[in-house]
Design a protein around this motif. Structure first.
Motif, PDB file in Angstrom:
ATOM      1  N   GLY A 138      21.870 -51.102  -3.213  1.00 33.33           N
ATOM      2  CA  GLY A 138      21.587 -52.199  -4.139  1.00 33.33           C
ATOM      3  C   GLY A 138      21.002 -51.763  -5.461  1.00 33.33           C
ATOM      4  N   VAL A 139      21.395 -50.582  -5.932  1.00 35.04           N
ATOM      5  CA  VAL A 139      20.796 -50.052  -7.155  1.00 35.04           C
ATOM      6  C   VAL A 139      21.845 -49.388  -8.031  1.00 35.04           C
ATOM      7  CG1 VAL A 139      20.166 -47.837  -6.107  1.00 35.04           C
ATOM      8  CG2 VAL A 139      18.836 -48.676  -8.024  1.00 35.04           C
ATOM      9  N   VAL A 140      21.597 -49.448  -9.335  1.00 34.00           N
ATOM     10  CA  VAL A 140      22.360 -48.709 -10.324  1.00 34.00           C
ATOM     11  C   VAL A 140      21.394 -47.680 -10.903  1.00 34.00           C
ATOM     12  CG1 VAL A 140      23.588 -48.821 -12.538  1.00 34.00           C
ATOM     13  CG2 VAL A 140      23.748 -50.730 -10.928  1.00 34.00           C
ATOM     14  N   VAL A 141      21.789 -46.418 -10.928  1.00 30.55           N
ATOM     15  CA  VAL A 141      20.965 -45.377 -11.533  1.00 30.55           C
ATOM     16  C   VAL A 141      21.662 -44.937 -12.810  1.00 30.55           C
ATOM     17  CG1 VAL A 141      19.984 -43.069 -11.270  1.00 30.55           C
ATOM     18  CG2 VAL A 141      20.052 -44.624  -9.317  1.00 30.55           C
ATOM     19  N   THR A 142      20.922 -44.932 -13.914  1.00 24.03           N
ATOM     20  CA  THR A 142      21.476 -44.505 -15.196  1.00 24.03           C
ATOM     21  C   THR A 142      20.670 -43.346 -15.756  1.00 24.03           C
ATOM     22  OG1 THR A 142      20.140 -46.033 -16.530  1.00 24.03           O
ATOM     23  CG2 THR A 142      22.261 -46.870 -15.700  1.00 24.03           C
ATOM     24  N   GLN A 143      21.278 -42.642 -16.704  1.00 23.58           N
ATOM     25  CA  GLN A 143      20.600 -41.568 -17.427  1.00 23.58           C
ATOM     26  C   GLN A 143      20.877 -41.775 -18.917  1.00 23.58           C
ATOM     27  OE1 GLN A 143      20.031 -36.745 -17.317  1.00 23.58           O
ATOM     28  NE2 GLN A 143      21.793 -37.529 -16.242  1.00 23.58           N
ATOM     29  N   PRO A 144      20.092 -42.653 -19.562  1.00 24.75           N
ATOM     30  CA  PRO A 144      20.331 -42.967 -20.975  1.00 24.75           C
ATOM     31  C   PRO A 144      20.253 -41.726 -21.870  1.00 24.75           C
ATOM     32  CG  PRO A 144      18.708 -44.463 -20.034  1.00 24.75           C
ATOM     33  CD  PRO A 144      18.982 -43.411 -19.010  1.00 24.75           C
ATOM     34  N   THR A 145      19.270 -40.872 -21.629  1.00 24.38           N
ATOM     35  CA  THR A 145      19.142 -39.611 -22.359  1.00 24.38           C
ATOM     36  C   THR A 145      18.904 -38.515 -21.325  1.00 24.38           C
ATOM     37  OG1 THR A 145      16.755 -39.894 -22.658  1.00 24.38           O
ATOM     38  CG2 THR A 145      18.175 -40.728 -24.422  1.00 24.38           C
ATOM     39  N   ALA A 146      19.162 -37.299 -21.698  1.00 23.50           N
ATOM     40  CA  ALA A 146      19.048 -36.182 -20.767  1.00 23.50           C
ATOM     41  C   ALA A 146      17.682 -36.146 -20.094  1.00 23.50           C
ATOM     42  CB  ALA A 146      19.320 -34.866 -21.495  1.00 23.50           C
ATOM     43  N   GLY A 147      17.677 -36.156 -18.771  1.00 19.36           N
ATOM     44  CA  GLY A 147      16.452 -36.059 -17.996  1.00 19.36           C
ATOM     45  C   GLY A 147      15.697 -37.359 -17.779  1.00 19.36           C
ATOM     46  N   GLU A 148      16.175 -38.473 -18.344  1.00 18.30           N
ATOM     47  CA  GLU A 148      15.531 -39.785 -18.186  1.00 18.30           C
ATOM     48  C   GLU A 148      16.399 -40.637 -17.262  1.00 18.30           C
ATOM     49  OE1 GLU A 148      14.091 -43.541 -20.956  1.00 18.30           O
ATOM     50  OE2 GLU A 148      15.731 -42.282 -21.657  1.00 18.30           O
ATOM     51  N   PHE A 149      15.860 -40.976 -16.089  1.00 11.39           N
ATOM     52  CA  PHE A 149      16.627 -41.746 -15.106  1.00 11.39           C
ATOM     53  C   PHE A 149      16.007 -43.125 -14.941  1.00 11.39           C
ATOM     54  CE2 PHE A 149      17.336 -37.314 -14.244  1.00 11.39           C
ATOM     55  CZ  PHE A 149      18.715 -37.260 -14.121  1.00 11.39           C
ATOM     56  N   LYS A 150      16.869 -44.139 -14.924  1.00  9.66           N
ATOM     57  CA  LYS A 150      16.438 -45.535 -14.799  1.00  9.66           C
ATOM     58  C   LYS A 150      17.153 -46.157 -13.610  1.00  9.66           C
ATOM     59  CE  LYS A 150      14.364 -45.817 -18.918  1.00  9.66           C
ATOM     60  NZ  LYS A 150      13.404 -46.734 -19.464  1.00  9.66           N
ATOM     61  N   PRO A 183      17.183 -56.778 -13.131  1.00 11.85           N
ATOM     62  CA  PRO A 183      15.836 -56.378 -12.752  1.00 11.85           C
ATOM     63  C   PRO A 183      15.756 -54.861 -12.541  1.00 11.85           C
ATOM     64  CG  PRO A 183      16.572 -58.231 -11.412  1.00 11.85           C
ATOM     65  CD  PRO A 183      17.765 -57.740 -12.178  1.00 11.85           C
ATOM     66  N   ALA A 184      14.643 -54.282 -12.959  1.00  9.91           N
ATOM     67  CA  ALA A 184      14.426 -52.848 -12.783  1.00  9.91           C
ATOM     68  C   ALA A 184      14.169 -52.538 -11.315  1.00  9.91           C
ATOM     69  CB  ALA A 184      13.243 -52.391 -13.629  1.00  9.91           C
ATOM     70  N   LYS A 185      14.579 -51.360 -10.900  1.00 11.78           N
ATOM     71  CA  LYS A 185      14.262 -50.818  -9.575  1.00 11.78           C
ATOM     72  C   LYS A 185      13.693 -49.431  -9.819  1.00 11.78           C
ATOM     73  CE  LYS A 185      16.839 -53.477  -6.413  1.00 11.78           C
ATOM     74  NZ  LYS A 185      17.284 -53.465  -5.046  1.00 11.78           N
ATOM     75  N   ASP A 186      12.579 -49.136  -9.179  1.00  8.08           N
ATOM     76  CA  ASP A 186      11.926 -47.849  -9.393  1.00  8.08           C
ATOM     77  C   ASP A 186      12.697 -46.715  -8.727  1.00  8.08           C
ATOM     78  OD1 ASP A 186       9.856 -48.891 -10.899  1.00  8.08           O
ATOM     79  OD2 ASP A 186       8.562 -49.217  -9.173  1.00  8.08           O
ATOM     80  N   VAL A 187      13.033 -45.717  -9.529  1.00  5.50           N
ATOM     81  CA  VAL A 187      13.638 -44.492  -9.018  1.00  5.50           C
ATOM     82  C   VAL A 187      12.800 -43.330  -9.534  1.00  5.50           C
ATOM     83  CG1 VAL A 187      15.986 -45.404  -8.851  1.00  5.50           C
ATOM     84  CG2 VAL A 187      15.258 -44.293 -10.958  1.00  5.50           C
ATOM     85  N   LYS A 188      12.833 -42.225  -8.820  1.00  7.71           N
ATOM     86  CA  LYS A 188      12.104 -41.050  -9.273  1.00  7.71           C
ATOM     87  C   LYS A 188      12.887 -39.802  -8.914  1.00  7.71           C
ATOM     88  CE  LYS A 188       9.146 -40.608  -5.194  1.00  7.71           C
ATOM     89  NZ  LYS A 188       7.783 -40.499  -4.716  1.00  7.71           N
TER      90      LYS A 188
END
Length: 161
Positions: A88-100, A147-152
């Motif tokens: 149930g999540v989308v993971v993106t990398q808008p800029t190098a090393g930044e994951f949302k 809605p945001a979902k926390d990823v790390k």
């Protein structure tokens, strides 16, 4: 009694019994299609699950040690992302090393988003578009952001926080 004889008298079901039986079967079929059995989070922030923080994670949950990885960092393209429907999540990398992380459910009518291209997450049900940077609406009919979902990042893995 032969097969072509009508059932009459005490052996015949009443019209009321036949109608009640048919109605019960119809109601069962109709209700069976009403949901997936998991209506806790429709992705619009108005779900019936546990209370969530502004970031979209359950309140008081803390970290998720030992969580199964969603992906390796290298699997998420810079300027793009990847959809994990099961989680149930989308993971993106808008800029190098930044994951949302964002919900994969469109805030317009609850369809799952289906693609990520040119810096936007798209729901092909009605073509709403959302930013890979912050989930904001880039094109309607949706009016609310994903809605945001926390990823790390844990080592080389991306996990739900």
């Amino acid at each position: 009694m032969s097969e072509d004889q009508a059932v009459t008298g005490a052996d015949a079901p009443s019209r009321r019994a036949l109608l009640l039986g048919a109605g019960a079967v119809g109601a069962t079929v109709a209700l069976g299609g009403c949901g997936t059995g998991n209506d806790k989070d429709l992705g619009d922030g108005g779900g019936t699950g546990s209370p969530q923080s502004a970031s979209g994670s359950p309140q008081g949950g803390g970290s998720n040690p030992g969580a199964a990885p969603l992906a390796k960092k290298g699997e998420i393209p810079v300027g793009g992302g990847k959809i994990f429907a099961k989680e149930g999540v989308v993971v993106t990398q808008p800029t190098a090393g930044e994951f949302k992380g964002f919900s994969n459910i469109c805030t317009h009518q609850g369809c799952p988003v289906s693609s990520i291209d040119a810096g936007t997450i798209t729901c092909t049900c009605h073509f709403s578009k959302f930013s890979i940077e912050d989930g904001s609406v880039k094109g309607g009919p949706a009016k609310r952001p994903l809605p945001a979902k926390d990823v790390k990042v844990e080592g080389d893995n991306i996990v739900l926080a």
